[in-house]
Design an enzyme around this catalytic site. Structure first.
Site, PDB file in Angstrom:
ATOM      1  N   ASN A  14       0.883  -1.165   0.000  1.00 37.78           N
ATOM      2  CA  ASN A  14       0.000   0.000   0.000  1.00 37.78           C
ATOM      3  C   ASN A  14       0.925   1.220   0.000  1.00 37.78           C
ATOM      4  O   ASN A  14       1.460   1.600   1.039  1.00 37.78           O
ATOM      5  CB  ASN A  14      -0.873  -0.060   1.262  1.00 37.78           C
ATOM      6  N   ARG A  97      -2.542  -1.978  -3.530  1.00 38.51           N
ATOM      7  CA  ARG A  97      -3.743  -1.166  -3.346  1.00 38.51           C
ATOM      8  C   ARG A  97      -3.638   0.013  -4.309  1.00 38.51           C
ATOM      9  O   ARG A  97      -2.654   0.746  -4.292  1.00 38.51           O
ATOM     10  CB  ARG A  97      -3.808  -0.656  -1.912  1.00 38.51           C
ATOM     11  N   HIS A 186     -12.723   3.060  -0.199  1.00 41.35           N
ATOM     12  CA  HIS A 186     -12.742   2.034   0.857  1.00 41.35           C
ATOM     13  C   HIS A 186     -13.444   0.761   0.366  1.00 41.35           C
ATOM     14  O   HIS A 186     -13.944  -0.037   1.172  1.00 41.35           O
ATOM     15  CB  HIS A 186     -13.521   2.485   2.118  1.00 41.35           C
ATOM     16  N   ARG A 247     -11.774  15.592   7.414  1.00 44.59           N
ATOM     17  CA  ARG A 247     -12.563  16.044   6.259  1.00 44.59           C
ATOM     18  C   ARG A 247     -13.975  16.414   6.689  1.00 44.59           C
ATOM     19  O   ARG A 247     -14.568  15.744   7.531  1.00 44.59           O
ATOM     20  CB  ARG A 247     -12.653  14.937   5.196  1.00 44.59           C
ATOM     21  N   GLU A 390      -8.213  -5.123   5.124  1.00 45.70           N
ATOM     22  CA  GLU A 390      -8.033  -4.784   3.707  1.00 45.70           C
ATOM     23  C   GLU A 390      -6.856  -5.534   3.090  1.00 45.70           C
ATOM     24  O   GLU A 390      -6.915  -5.927   1.934  1.00 45.70           O
ATOM     25  CB  GLU A 390      -7.852  -3.263   3.574  1.00 45.70           C
TER      26      GLU A 390
END
Ligand code: ADP
Length: 406
Positions: A14, A97, A186, A247, A390
């Site tokens: 990743n 990823r 996601h 965010r 993940e």
């Protein structure tokens, strides 16, 4: 795919702009052999933290690591020290990823020149992520040119969204010209967690409707109907939707015009404000839910309001996706906040008894790493805590694809 394949290891990478996270997995039993992180790449104080899970040994180095190439070489050295080198014939593939796959990549994909070119074409809609992901792939290719490199896209799971959910209500010509639509992110986590939730209920994913709430530092919700995503809260970029660590999530777009015209802010300043200095952090100066809960317990009103705004938005999405799905079998909480913060689960579900939703306070308070149901026995809709993984999902998809092609 067979458990007796000679090459049974998958390295998951990743690659961020200044970091590389990695895990080496043995796909015969999905166990982790090694894991680690290189951070602050390009600085004098880069750090590599490596753990060999077989021996339980952890090693850490600090010192300059100039670029991704040097980072990956350092990772390869650590793996070699553990007898898990990247030159091993047991390594089947490297799974990467990749954040943005646009509309084009609906599945994990073996990387070739055309795939690289398409990931590159998507940079304008993912300027922060895709360049780093590409660098990771190219570096890994240089290290093991003979090995399949597989791209697993954060957006892929959401490509099943109907046009009614994926399109913004703007002129389609303008939207298409600039690739403006809701892609969602996601996806690897939403795919994994919705499937694991079905398993927890003793059902096949095709038999259940699940609302997945991925609440980490970034946060998103999705509505999964019979194993397929039909709506998700992040949009063209990860800025839309829930209140997140830093965010803002949903916002009247006119706020941006206002900040520019009346506030005199530049586009870059507004971008930074909404992506990096908003959300929980913007509201109360902290983005870690543990710290926010501690402050609330001490009577801090700013932290309490930030928490309330976070929960209000979350509740609205639960209601919205309940309506999108029509009938819901489970609401699953996952990621750092979803898995660990019992007060968030309790507050988000409270008052929803009319929808068949409730949490059992005792079950909800239990801390555990396993997937579990926290709603009262016999509840119409299950409320579940389902740890996401993940890396395992990327490895599983990578291994399945490479097995199919061999
Ligand atoms: P990322 O989006 O960075 O992958 P994670 O899924 O790891 O994030 O979630 C990180 C967040 O999880 C932290 O910022 C923190 O708010 C929250 N978190 C982690 N552990 C706990 C805990 N025990 N209680 C409450 N919140 C937690």
């Amino acid at each position: 795919m067979s458990a007796t394949r000679a090459a049974h290891r998958v390295l998951v990478l990743n690659s961020g702009s200044s970091s590389v996270k990695y895990q080496l997995l043995d796909m015969r039993d999905a166990s982790r052999l090694a894991a680690g992180l290189v951070e602050r790449i390009g600085e004098q104080t880069s750090r590599l933290k490596h753990s060999c899970l077989a021996t339980g040994e952890t090693r850490e180095h600090t010192g300059p690591i100039a670029d991704h190439d040097a980072a990956l070489k350092a990772v390869a050295e650590e793996l070699t020290r553990d007898g898990l080198g990247l030159d091993s014939p047991e390594l089947a593939a490297i799974g990467h990823r990749v954040v943005h796959g646009g509309m084009f990549f609906t599945e994990p994909t073996v990387v070739d020149d055309e795939v690289l070119a398409e990931i590159e074409r998507l940079i304008p809609v993912a300027p922060l992520h895709n360049p780093a992901n590409l660098t990771g792939i190219r570096t890994a290719q240089a290290l093991r040119p003979d090995l399949p490199q597989v791209a697993v896209f954060d957006t892929a799971f959401h490509t099943t969204m109907p046009e009614s959910a994926a399109r913004y209500a703007i002129d389609p010509k303008t939207a298409d010209r600039h690739r403006i639509r809701r892609y969602g992110f996601h996806g690897t986590s939403h795919a994994y967690v919705s499937r694991e939730t079905a398993r927890l209920l003793g059902k096949d994913p095709s038999e259940v409707n699940v609302i997945v709430l991925h609440l980490g530092n970034g946060a998103s919700a999705s509505a999964v109907e019979k194993g397929r995503c039909v709506d998700t809260s992040m949009g063209m970029t990860p800025l839309e939707g829930l209140v997140m660590g830093t965010r803002s999530g949903d916002l009247d777009p006119a706020v941006i015009f206002h900040l520019a015209r009346v506030g005199g802010m530049s586009m870059d300043e507004i971008d930074t404000l909404l992506n990096k200095r908003s959300g929980l952090f913007g509201l109360c100066g902290d983005n870690d839910m543990r710290e926010i809960r501690r402050r609330i317990d001490e009577g801090d009103e700013e932290a309490a309001l930030a928490f309330d705004i976070y929960i209000h938005r979350l509740k609205k999405y639960i209601g919205a996706y309940y309506a999108v799905l029509g009938q819901v079998d489970a609401v699953a909480f996952t990621a750092g906040v979803g898995e660990n913060a019992a007060p968030v689960r309790e507050a988000a579900i409270s008052g929803l008894a009319g929808l068949g939703l409730a949490v059992d306070p005792e079950l909800n308070a239990v801390r555990a790493d396993r997937a579990r149901i926290v709603s009262p026995k016999g509840a119409r809709v299950a409320v579940a805590v389902v740890p996401t993984d993940e890396e395992l999902e990327i490895a599983t998809q990578t291994y399945a694809l490479v097995g199919k092609n061999n």
